[in-house]
Design an enzyme around this catalytic site. Sequence first.
Site, PDB file in Angstrom:
ATOM      1  CB  CYS A  41      -8.449   5.135   8.419  1.00  0.00           C
ATOM      2  SG  CYS A  41      -9.685   6.297   7.912  1.00  0.00           S
TER       3      CYS A  41
ATOM      4  CD  GLN B 298      -0.052   8.716   3.934  1.00  0.00           C
ATOM      5  OE1 GLN B 298       0.719   9.679   3.854  1.00  0.00           O
ATOM      6  NE2 GLN B 298      -1.358   8.860   3.991  1.00  0.00           N
TER       7      GLN B 298
ATOM      8  CG  ASP C  68      -1.650   1.256   1.464  1.00  0.00           C
ATOM      9  OD1 ASP C  68      -1.402   2.237   0.738  1.00  0.00           O
ATOM     10  OD2 ASP C  68      -2.481   1.294   2.389  1.00  0.00           O
TER      11      ASP C  68
HETATM   12  C1  PLP Z   1      -1.732   4.187   4.104  1.00  0.00           C
HETATM   13  C2  PLP Z   1      -3.052   4.463   3.462  1.00  0.00           C
HETATM   14  N1  PLP Z   1      -3.680   3.474   2.837  1.00  0.00           N
HETATM   15  C3  PLP Z   1      -4.849   3.675   2.207  1.00  0.00           C
HETATM   16  C4  PLP Z   1      -5.437   4.912   2.192  1.00  0.00           C
HETATM   17  C5  PLP Z   1      -6.739   5.091   1.466  1.00  0.00           C
HETATM   18  O1  PLP Z   1      -6.557   5.955   0.400  1.00  0.00           O
HETATM   19  P1  PLP Z   1      -7.814   6.453  -0.475  1.00  0.00           P
HETATM   20  O2  PLP Z   1      -8.815   6.968   0.529  1.00  0.00           O
HETATM   21  O3  PLP Z   1      -7.255   7.513  -1.343  1.00  0.00           O
HETATM   22  O4  PLP Z   1      -8.331   5.279  -1.204  1.00  0.00           O
HETATM   23  C6  PLP Z   1      -4.831   5.966   2.856  1.00  0.00           C
HETATM   24  C7  PLP Z   1      -5.474   7.298   2.919  1.00  0.00           C
HETATM   25  O5  PLP Z   1      -5.271   8.046   3.853  1.00  0.00           O
HETATM   26  C8  PLP Z   1      -3.593   5.741   3.491  1.00  0.00           C
HETATM   27  O6  PLP Z   1      -2.955   6.727   4.110  1.00  0.00           O
END
Ligand code: PLP
Length: 415
Positions: free
Chosen positions: A374, A213, A210
């Site tokens: 989150c 960031q 992922d």
């Molecule tokens: C580490 C990480 N993963 C996933 C996401 C989700 O990203 P999105 O809401 O753009 O799909 C975020 C968003 O803050 C994030 O920081």
Amino acid sequence: MSEQVSLKGAPAFDAERIRADFPILDQQVNGHPLVYLDNAATTQKPEAVIQAIVDYYRHDNSNVHRGAHALAERATEKFENARSKVAAFINAAESRQVIWTKGTTEGLNLVAATWGRTNLKPGDRVLVSGMEHHSNIVPWQMVAAEKGATVEAIPVDATGTIDMDAYAAMLDERVKMVSCGHVSNAFGTINPIQDIIRLAHEAGALCMIDGAQGISHWAVDVQALDCDFYVFSAHKLFGPTGLGVLYGKVELLECMPPYQGGGEMIESVSFAGTTYNQLPYKFEAGTPDIAGVIALGAAVDYVNSYDRVAAAAHEQALLAYAEDKARATPGLKLVGTAANKTAVMSFLLEGAHPHDVGMLLDQQGVAVRTGNHCAQPIMDQYGIPGTVRASFSIYNTFADVDRLFEALTKVRQFL
Ligand SMILES: Cc1ncc(COP(=O)(O)O)c(C=O)c1O
């Protein structure tokens, strides 16, 4: 900093000049000049990106891949050109490995739903780190529940660092997927993903990163990393919201079923049976966010226009400056103190709820994020409701850090 990047001797970075490219920053909020420190949530957009969206709708608006007229040709060319730019940006071998999604969340869901549903069996294990964003936990829990697999957390210590010995010990032949953040959004920890990927592969598992960031801070080379999947969102890379990228290895993408059915993703449709389009279109059902894709291309051009090593060094200098001030601030506790971090400063103020701190900072024109970011499981592990998070980007300055701490002094007096 990143495993791959040395910042020693990086040239100076002119954040003031960069700042002028971002029109939104030049405004007053609650009677104060805006200090935008919520870059981990979303980055602001340079004029070039805004202009790309305007230009598309003013001059080129048309659907892609299907029109037999000049506008459609122009839109398609710009759309596919952006795909090639993104492929080069992450060093994907082929542009068909770049699949447009709605964002990181959809990229993770796509792989969990297609690869996961096809490959996971009862008893299989999916590992994620204990400090993942919910979007790298819940899609795996959903498919695991369906397939009788389990989702397990790789331990994270009190500093926000993954316990690599514990990770190595967890790996066995039942682990089919390791899905891990490049960088923690809650604390900025830069995870040793090269080692995480290598160990996953040695154990016979796939590894998905992922990159939400990670992507904006330094060059990502998916081939050098050897990750099986890498996902990110355009909006954290100075691009538009509602668009993301899924990179995958061709042999894996080829074997995965489509995610959604509809136009674009088919080769031929009949009631006797439907055949699917080739990569990347197999995963791109429906009219895509054409303006967004073209604007992401402009964002990539923008990022390529400045010295990324110098920018990363600038962000690190801001973090060091801010954390020094934080350590000298009575009642302020840093949360997430890993050795390797991006410019994210998560903290608590003694006796104050993070939400109240955020509101009082906003009244002084300072935008931060508060809450669990989150990442509720790691907040639960630390026994806290969340943190205040100041996250810095290329257009932030030392004066911004000063403003944050001046505002925090007032918050402390007030509370
Ligand atoms: C580490 C990480 N993963 C996933 C996401 C989700 O990203 P999105 O809401 O753009 O799909 C975020 C968003 O803050 C994030 O920081």
